[in-house]
Design a protein around this motif. Structure first.
Motif, mmCIF file in Angstrom:
data_model
loop_
_atom_site.group_PDB
_atom_site.id
_atom_site.type_symbol
_atom_site.label_atom_id
_atom_site.label_comp_id
_atom_site.label_asym_id
_atom_site.label_seq_id
_atom_site.Cartn_x
_atom_site.Cartn_y
_atom_site.Cartn_z
ATOM 1 N N GLU A 102 0.833 -1.206 0.000
ATOM 2 C CA GLU A 102 0.000 0.000 0.000
ATOM 3 C C GLU A 102 0.867 1.255 0.000
ATOM 4 O OE1 GLU A 102 -3.941 1.596 2.361
ATOM 5 O OE2 GLU A 102 -2.390 0.563 3.526
ATOM 6 N N THR A 103 1.797 1.337 0.947
ATOM 7 C CA THR A 103 2.731 2.464 0.994
ATOM 8 C C THR A 103 4.136 1.928 1.228
ATOM 9 O OG1 THR A 103 2.408 2.758 3.382
ATOM 10 C CG2 THR A 103 1.007 4.055 1.908
ATOM 11 N N LEU A 104 5.086 2.469 0.492
ATOM 12 C CA LEU A 104 6.482 2.089 0.689
ATOM 13 C C LEU A 104 7.043 2.826 1.902
ATOM 14 C CD1 LEU A 104 7.743 2.072 -2.996
ATOM 15 C CD2 LEU A 104 7.735 0.109 -1.433
ATOM 16 N N PRO A 105 8.020 2.236 2.580
ATOM 17 C CA PRO A 105 8.597 2.889 3.760
ATOM 18 C C PRO A 105 9.568 3.991 3.358
ATOM 19 C CG PRO A 105 9.725 0.824 3.326
ATOM 20 C CD PRO A 105 8.600 0.900 2.334
ATOM 21 N N PRO A 106 9.949 4.842 4.317
ATOM 22 C CA PRO A 106 11.023 5.797 4.047
ATOM 23 C C PRO A 106 12.276 5.048 3.584
ATOM 24 C CG PRO A 106 9.969 6.257 6.152
ATOM 25 C CD PRO A 106 9.437 4.933 5.696
ATOM 26 N N GLY A 107 12.995 5.621 2.642
ATOM 27 C CA GLY A 107 14.207 4.973 2.152
ATOM 28 C C GLY A 107 13.959 3.940 1.080
ATOM 29 N N ALA A 108 12.736 3.898 0.549
ATOM 30 C CA ALA A 108 12.407 2.923 -0.496
ATOM 31 C C ALA A 108 12.215 3.631 -1.833
ATOM 32 C CB ALA A 108 11.142 2.157 -0.130
ATOM 33 N N THR A 109 12.443 2.880 -2.911
ATOM 34 C CA THR A 109 12.259 3.398 -4.263
ATOM 35 C C THR A 109 11.409 2.423 -5.051
ATOM 36 O OG1 THR A 109 14.460 4.426 -4.204
ATOM 37 C CG2 THR A 109 13.430 4.164 -6.363
ATOM 38 N N ARG A 110 10.301 2.909 -5.605
ATOM 39 C CA ARG A 110 9.477 2.060 -6.467
ATOM 40 C C ARG A 110 10.186 1.902 -7.814
ATOM 41 N NH1 ARG A 110 4.835 2.098 -10.101
ATOM 42 N NH2 ARG A 110 5.129 4.328 -10.466
ATOM 43 N N LEU A 111 10.355 0.658 -8.245
ATOM 44 C CA LEU A 111 11.106 0.378 -9.463
ATOM 45 C C LEU A 111 10.225 -0.072 -10.617
ATOM 46 C CD1 LEU A 111 14.145 -1.515 -7.881
ATOM 47 C CD2 LEU A 111 13.953 0.929 -8.421
#
Length: 284
Positions: free
Chosen positions: A163-172
């Motif tokens: 649903e939501t990526l955490p801080p420090g994450a990048t959607r690829l």
């Protein structure tokens, strides 16, 4: 040679059920794939979600060259002892700085362990094939997706999603069904690469998964009758046995990105190739 740890979050009953249908637990299937891709590697399997399973410290996890998280029926939004143990394990992996890779539920575990959220997919699911996956601008230059076509299909069976990526994450990468199909997560000292689909699974295993979930697929509206599920599973199993057959590829509407073993496993191969360059302090 490298030393790998595979973490499977199926319960003992779920592992037994998968072995009865497929011949292997999810961890054993992953181990076979890694053994074929990197002969000579030392591969260990653990069950961190199990009650009474050994608890790995960050120091013990740092002794491995990589950790792999398998898919499973685990729902990481459920506050159960199994989920809490699995999340504690993943947080220890991040603290160790050991590079990690996960597929399906493995991605979801890493997301929640780092502070993101996962949900049940609203009135939809992906089963059999995840269609028309496209890299984001960041993903096009990321080594996880090196060599991928502009759009590709992949084996998939999931009813939960990030649903939501955490801080420090990048959607690829993502597609029209699931916004997050691939991601990188940097948390604590660790770097995690993950996908929502299943590059580790054979098409034969996907066919078995469809047959096991026939009632759910009909209920979700992906098929009108159990016979339709069986027809799709039969073609998938036939393509497993003869991946070069153009007629089978045509019936499923796929190309070599899904039918060819090496192409299907591309993300795992890219992760293995990148291991020497992944800094254990959280930087690539």
């Amino acid at each position: 040679m490298p030393r790998f740890l595979i973490a499977q979050s199926e319960t003992p009953d779920e592992r037994a059920a998968r072995r009865a249908h497929t011949g292997q637990s999810s961890g054993e299937s992953y181990a076979d794939t890694l053994g074929q891709m990197m002969p000579g590697a030392t591969i260990e399997i653990c069950q961190p979600a199990d009650d009474g399973s050994p608890v790995f410290t960050a120091g013990e996890l740092a002794a491995f060259d990589a950790v792999f998280l398998t898919g499973s029926p685990l729902h990481v939004y459920d506050d159960t002892p199994e989920v809490r143990r699995q999340l504690a394990f993943m947080r220890a992996v991040f603290a160790a700085g050991t590079p990690s890779f996960g597929s399906c539920a493995g991605l979801q575990v890493a997301v929640v362990a780092a502070g993101g959220t996962v949900r049940k997919m609203p009135e939809r699911m992906e089963a059999g094939i995840s269609r028309r996956i496209v890299a984001t601008a960041e993903g096009r230059d990321h080594p996880l997706l090196a060599g991928r076509a502009p759009t590709w299909d992949a084996p998939a069976v999931h009813g939960d999603e990030v649903e939501t990526l955490p801080p420090g994450a990048t959607r690829l990468a993502g597609n029209a069904v699931t916004h997050v199909q691939a991601a990188e997560i940097r948390h604590d000292k660790g770097v995690f690469w993950g996908v929502q689909y299943h590059p580790e699974l054979s098409l034969g295993e996907i066919a078995i998964a469809l047959r096991r979930q026939v009632d759910g697929l009909v209920e979700a509206g992906l098929a009108e009758t159990p016979a339709e599920v069986e027809e799709r599973a039969a073609v998938m199993a036939a393509l497993h046995d003869a991946p070069e057959r153009r007629s089978l590829r045509w019936r499923l509407g796929v190309d070599g990105e899904l039918a060819d073993t090496d192409a299907r496993r591309r993300e795992i191969a890219n992760f293995l190739a990148a291991l020497p360059s992944i800094d254990r302090r959280g930087a690539r």
